[in-house]
Write an enzyme that holds these catalytic residues in place. Structure first.
Site, short mmCIF file in Angstrom:
data_model
loop_
_atom_site.label_atom_id
_atom_site.label_comp_id
_atom_site.label_asym_id
_atom_site.label_seq_id
_atom_site.Cartn_x
_atom_site.Cartn_y
_atom_site.Cartn_z
N ARG A 1 24.53 -64.81 -44.94
CA ARG A 1 23.54 -64.75 -43.85
C ARG A 1 23.03 -63.35 -43.56
O ARG A 1 21.86 -63.18 -43.22
CB ARG A 1 24.19 -65.32 -42.59
CG ARG A 1 24.44 -66.78 -42.76
CD ARG A 1 25.23 -67.36 -41.64
NE ARG A 1 25.34 -68.78 -41.89
CZ ARG A 1 26.13 -69.60 -41.21
NH1 ARG A 1 26.87 -69.14 -40.23
NH2 ARG A 1 26.14 -70.88 -41.49
N HIS B 1 21.80 -65.78 -37.81
CA HIS B 1 21.58 -66.85 -38.78
C HIS B 1 20.11 -66.80 -39.20
O HIS B 1 19.23 -66.72 -38.34
CB HIS B 1 21.91 -68.20 -38.14
CG HIS B 1 22.02 -69.32 -39.13
ND1 HIS B 1 20.94 -69.76 -39.87
CD2 HIS B 1 23.07 -70.08 -39.50
CE1 HIS B 1 21.34 -70.75 -40.65
NE2 HIS B 1 22.63 -70.96 -40.45
N ARG C 1 30.63 -63.39 -41.26
CA ARG C 1 31.28 -64.66 -41.55
C ARG C 1 30.46 -65.45 -42.56
O ARG C 1 29.22 -65.48 -42.45
CB ARG C 1 31.43 -65.48 -40.27
CG ARG C 1 31.87 -66.90 -40.51
CD ARG C 1 32.10 -67.65 -39.23
NE ARG C 1 30.91 -68.16 -38.59
CZ ARG C 1 30.32 -69.33 -38.85
NH1 ARG C 1 30.80 -70.13 -39.79
NH2 ARG C 1 29.25 -69.71 -38.19
N GLU D 1 22.17 -74.01 -42.59
CA GLU D 1 22.17 -73.38 -43.91
C GLU D 1 22.23 -74.42 -45.03
O GLU D 1 21.81 -74.17 -46.16
CB GLU D 1 23.40 -72.47 -43.97
CG GLU D 1 23.51 -71.63 -45.18
CD GLU D 1 24.57 -70.54 -44.97
OE1 GLU D 1 24.53 -69.84 -43.95
OE2 GLU D 1 25.44 -70.41 -45.83
N PHE E 1 27.29 -73.67 -50.00
CA PHE E 1 26.92 -72.96 -48.78
C PHE E 1 26.73 -71.49 -49.15
O PHE E 1 27.20 -71.06 -50.21
CB PHE E 1 28.04 -73.11 -47.73
CG PHE E 1 27.58 -73.75 -46.46
CD1 PHE E 1 27.35 -75.11 -46.40
CD2 PHE E 1 27.37 -73.00 -45.30
CE1 PHE E 1 26.91 -75.71 -45.23
CE2 PHE E 1 26.94 -73.59 -44.12
CZ PHE E 1 26.71 -74.95 -44.09
N LEU F 1 19.25 -74.30 -34.27
CA LEU F 1 19.65 -74.02 -35.65
C LEU F 1 19.08 -75.04 -36.64
O LEU F 1 19.15 -76.24 -36.43
CB LEU F 1 21.18 -74.07 -35.75
CG LEU F 1 21.71 -73.84 -37.17
CD1 LEU F 1 21.59 -72.38 -37.55
CD2 LEU F 1 23.15 -74.30 -37.30
N GLN G 1 26.61 -62.04 -35.70
CA GLN G 1 25.90 -62.65 -36.84
C GLN G 1 24.52 -63.19 -36.44
O GLN G 1 24.38 -63.83 -35.39
CB GLN G 1 26.73 -63.82 -37.39
CG GLN G 1 26.02 -64.55 -38.52
CD GLN G 1 27.00 -65.37 -39.34
OE1 GLN G 1 27.35 -66.48 -38.97
NE2 GLN G 1 27.43 -64.83 -40.46
N HIS H 1 24.05 -66.09 -33.87
CA HIS H 1 24.68 -67.36 -34.24
C HIS H 1 26.20 -67.33 -34.17
O HIS H 1 26.83 -68.36 -33.97
CB HIS H 1 24.24 -67.72 -35.65
CG HIS H 1 24.83 -68.98 -36.18
ND1 HIS H 1 24.48 -70.23 -35.70
CD2 HIS H 1 25.76 -69.20 -37.14
CE1 HIS H 1 25.16 -71.16 -36.36
NE2 HIS H 1 25.95 -70.57 -37.22
#
Ligand SMILES: Cc1cc2nc3c(=O)[nH]c(=O)nc-3n(C[C@H](O)[C@H](O)[C@H](O)COP(=O)(O)OP(=O)(O)OC[C@H]3O[C@@H](n4cnc5c(N)ncnc54)[C@H](O)[C@@H]3O)c2cc1C
Length: 572
Positions: free
Chosen positions: A282, A238, A386, A251, A122, A248, A236, A351
Site C-alpha cells: 500500500r 490505503h 502493514r 485491495e 493481496f 474503502l 497507513q 486506513h
C-alpha cells in the site's frame, strides 16, 4: 453529578474493546480457565466495532506450497524491515489454527469447488494466502466470535460504556474509569488483569476509510497512564478510498485484477513497481498515485474537484458478484457507479495505525498484568507498513494469546484497593473542568482544523516545513481545546461530551505522530519524507518509543529485532 455516586464493577479480567481482538481475547480467557470472569467494556455495541467493516481477507499459511518463511519474509519486507522478526515468525505460525478454529465455529469462509478454504492474492504477497468470506471478511468473523461469546455466561458485556482513563498505581492496574453512556453515571472497572484492545487512531485525519469511532482512545489512555507507545509516525494510507466519502474499496479489487489509471487513461504502476504493479504494498501504490496526481495526471470530474485516480474493474465484471459484492454495492449506492461499466474514483485514505502500545511478543506491557492486542498494540509485526490481510489475523492470533495470558495472571492475583482519589480527580476533570467550561470554543471546529491539517501536512508525502507547521497548529489547537464548551450538559447519551473527550485523545496522538515524523529524517514504509527520500538503516533501523511528560511527548529509540532477514532494497 461529581461525587454523588460511583459505581464500582469488578471482574477478573477487564478488556477495553469489543472488536475482533477484544472478542477473541474474551473467548480464550474463559476457555483457557474454567472460573475466570471477563468484563468486556466497549463504547459501541461490539458488532458496530470497526472490525466489522474488514473486507478483503486474512492471510494464513494453509497451502503446503506456501510456507511460514514466505509469510514471514513478505511481512518483513512489507514492513520495510522495521518489524521485529521474532514477533513475525511467531505470528505466522499461530495464525493458521485460528482460521480452522473460526471455521469450526461457523465462519463462512469462501471455499474452492473441492471444499477447501479458498485463498486470494493481496498486495505484497508472494503466495495467494488471504482467506476471505467474499469481501465481508470482518462482518463474518465478528458474527462468529460474537455468537461464540454468547455461549459463556462468564463473559459480561458492558456495551456503550466510554472509558476515559486507566489508573495504574504502584506498577499495577487499579481501574478503568468510564461513563455509562445510557445514564451518564461514572463507573470504575476493576480487575486483576487488563487487556487494551481499543483499535486504531486514524480518524484524526479527514479523508479516511475508518469508522468515525476510531479515535485512538486506547493509545491516548495508555500514554496518559505513563506506559510507552511505539512507532506512531507510521500511519497507513490505503490507495483506494472512494471519492468523496473515503469508504474503502478493498485491495482485493486489485488482487482480483483491477487496474489503476491516471487521467491520460494509462496504467502507471509499471513505473513504480515493475513486477507487482497494482499489487505492490500500500505505501508504494499510495505514493505512486500521489506522484501521478502531483504531476497533473489526476482526474477532476463529476466525482469531485479533489484530483483522483480511476480504479478500473470493467474487465473483471464477471467476478464482481461472487468475489466483490460489497464494493459493487458501495459504488452503486454512494456514487451511482456500476463498476462493471465504469471506473471507480479513488485516492489514498488513512486506513491503519501501525503504531500503538509498546508490547512484547507475549502481548505484555511494562506493567505486569496489563496487556495489549489488535490494532491498539504494536508488537511489532507491521513495522513501517502493514501488508493488507495481516491485521484481522493478528487480532485472532494475538487476541487468543492475550486472553490466555490475562486469564492466567488473574488466577493468581487479587484486585487492589480502589484509588478513590485518583478516580475523583478524573471525575472532576470531566464534569467540572470540561463540562462546565465556558471558553466558547467548539469541538467540531477544532476537530475539523486538526483533521484537515493532518491531511495536508502529515500525509503520504511529508516535508519538514509542513510537519513543523502542523506541530505548531496542534499546539494552537491544544490551547483552544482548553477553552472548549460542551453545549449539551445532560448525562444521558451526551455524545457531545464523548466527542470532546475523543478530540482530547486525538490531539495528544496527532502531536506525537507529527513530532515523531519530524524527527524521523528518513523514508521508510508509510513514512515518506520528500526531503529525506532514502531509507537510512544506519540511523533509523529503530523503533520510536514515546513516553508522556507534562511538557509533551518524549522520544527515544530501540533497535529492531533481526533474526534471519537482513535489511535489503525493497523492490517489487
Ligand atoms: C474499512 C476497513 C477494511 C479493512 N479490511 C481489512 C481486511 O480485509 N483484512 C485485514 O486483515 N484487515 C483489514 N482492516 C483492518 C482491520 O479490520 C482492523 O485493524 C481490525 O479489525 C481492528 O480490530 P480491533 O479489535 O483491534 O479494533 P476495532 O475493531 O476498531 O475495535 C475497537 C473497540 O474498542 C472500543 N473502544 C474504543 N475506544 C473506547 C473507549 N474510549 N471506551 C470503550 N471502548 C472503546 C470500541 O467500542 C471497539 O469495540 C480493515 C480496516 C478498515 C478500516
Amino acid at each position: 453529578m461529581i461525587g454523588l455516586h460511583l459505581e464500582i464493577i469488578k471482574e477478573d479480567v477487564i478488556i477495553m474493546g469489543g472488536g475482533m481482538a477484544g472478542l477473541r481475547a474474551a473467548i480464550s480467557a474463559v476457555e483457557s480457565n474454567p472460573t475466570v470472569s471477563v468484563g468486556l467494556v466497549s463504547k459501541l455495541y461490539p458488532l458496530r466495532s470497526h472490525s466489522v467493516s474488514a473486507e478483503g481477507g486474512t492471510s494464513a499459511v494453509l497451502n503446503p506450497k506456501d510456507s511460514f518463511d514466505l509469510h514471514s519474509f513478505d511481512t518483513i519486507k512489507g514492513s520495510d524491515y522495521l518489524a521485529d522478526q521474532d514477533a513475525v515468525e511467531e505470528f505466522v505460525k499461530i495464525v493458521p489454527e485460528q482460521i480452522y478454529t473460526t471455521d469450526r465455529w461457523g465462519c463462512p469462509w469462501s471455499r474452492n469447488a473441492d471444499g477447501t478454504i479458498s485463498q486470494r492474492d493481496f498486495g505484497g504477497l508472494s503466495f495467494p494466502r488471504a482467506t476471505f468470506a467474499a469481501d465481508k471478511t470482518g462482518f463474518h468473523v465478528m458474527q462468529t466470535l460474537f455468537s461464540r461469546c454468547q455461549m459463556y455466561d462468564r463473559i459480561h458485556f458492558y456495551n456503550e460504556f466510554f472509558v476515559t482513563s486507566a489508573i495504574i498505581e504502584n506498577n499495577q492496574f487499579n481501574c478503568l474509569t468510564a461513563i455509562n453512556l445510557h445514564t451518564g453515571e461514572f463507573v470504575a472497572f476493576q480487575g486483576k488483569s487488563l487487556i487494551f484492545a481499543a483499535g486504531g487512531a486514524g480518524r484524526l485525519y479527514e479523508f479516511s476509510t475508518y469508522a468515525s469511532s476510531v479515535t485512538g482512545d486506547g493509545d491516548a489512555i495508555v500514554y496518559r497512564a505513563g506506559l510507552s507507545l511505539k512507532d506512531m509516525e507510521f500511519m497507513q494510507f490505503h490507495p483506494t478510498g472512494l471519492i468523496p466519502s473515503g469508504i474503502l474499496i478493498t485491495e482485493a479489487a486489485r488482487a482480483e485484477g483491477g487496474y489503476l489509471r491516471n487521467s491520460e487513461n494509462k496504467r502507471f504502476m509499471e513505473k513504480y513497481a515493475p513486477t507487482k504493479l497494482e499489487e505492490a504494498p500500500r505505501d508504494i501504490v499510495s505514493r505512486a498515485m500521489m506522484w501521478e496526481i502531483l504531476a497533473g495526471r489526476g482526474y477532476k470530474d463529476e466525482h469531485g474537484d479533489t484530483p483522483h485516480i480511476h480504479l478500473d474493474l470493467t474487465h473483471i465484471a464477471d467476478k464482481l458478484e461472487e468475489r466483490l459484492p460489497m464494493i459493487t454495492d458501495i459504488a452503486k449506492k454512494f456514487n451511482k457507479i456500476d463498476p462493471a461499466e465504469e471506473p471507480i474514483p479513488v485516492r489514498p485514505a488513512t486506513h491503519y495505525t501501525m503504531g500503538g502500545i509498546d508490547v512484547n511478543i507475549f502481548t505484555e506491557t511494562s506493567v505486569p498484568g496489563v496487556f495489549g492486542a489488535g490494532e491498539n498494540a504494536a508488537i511489532s509485526i507491521h513495522g513501517a507498513n502493514r501488508l493488507g490481510s495481516n491485521s484481522t489475523n493478528e487480532c485472532l492470533a494475538f487476541g487468543n494469546v492475550v486472553g490466555v495470558k490475562a486469564a492466567k495472571w488473574a488466577s493468581s492475583h487479587e484486585i487492589p484497593e480502589l484509588e478513590r482519589n485518583k478516580v475523583m480527580i478524573e471525575e472532576k476533570r470531566i464534569w467540572e473542568n470540561i463540562l462546565k467550561n465556558k471558553g466558547g470554543e467548539n469541538v467540531a471546529s477544532i476537530r475539523e482544523d486538526l483533521r484537515t491539517g493532518m491531511d495536508l501536512n502529515v500525509g503520504v508525502l511529508r516535508t519538514e516545513s509542513e510537519l513543523e507547521k502542523q506541530a505548531r497548529n496542534i499546539r494552537d489547537l491544544k490551547l483552544r481545546y482548553e477553552n472548549i464548551t460542551v453545549g449539551d450538559k445532560s448525562g444521558v447519551f451526551n455524545l457531545q461530551l464523548q466527542e470532546t473527550l475523543e478530540l482530547g485523545f486525538m490531539l495528544d496522538l496527532a502531536e506525537m505522530i507529527t513530532v515523531g515524523a519530524l524527527m524521523r529524517k528518513e523514508s521508510r514504509g508509510a513514512h515518506y519524507r520528500n526531503d529525506y527520500p532514502e531509507r537510512d538503516d544506519k540511523n533509523f533501523l529503530k523503533h520510536t518509543i514515546i513516553k508522556y511528560t507534562r511538557e509533551g511527548p518524549e522520544f527515544h529509540y530501540r533497535d529492531v529485532v533481526i533474526t534471519k532477514w537482513q535489511p535489503a532494497a525493497r523492490v517489487y
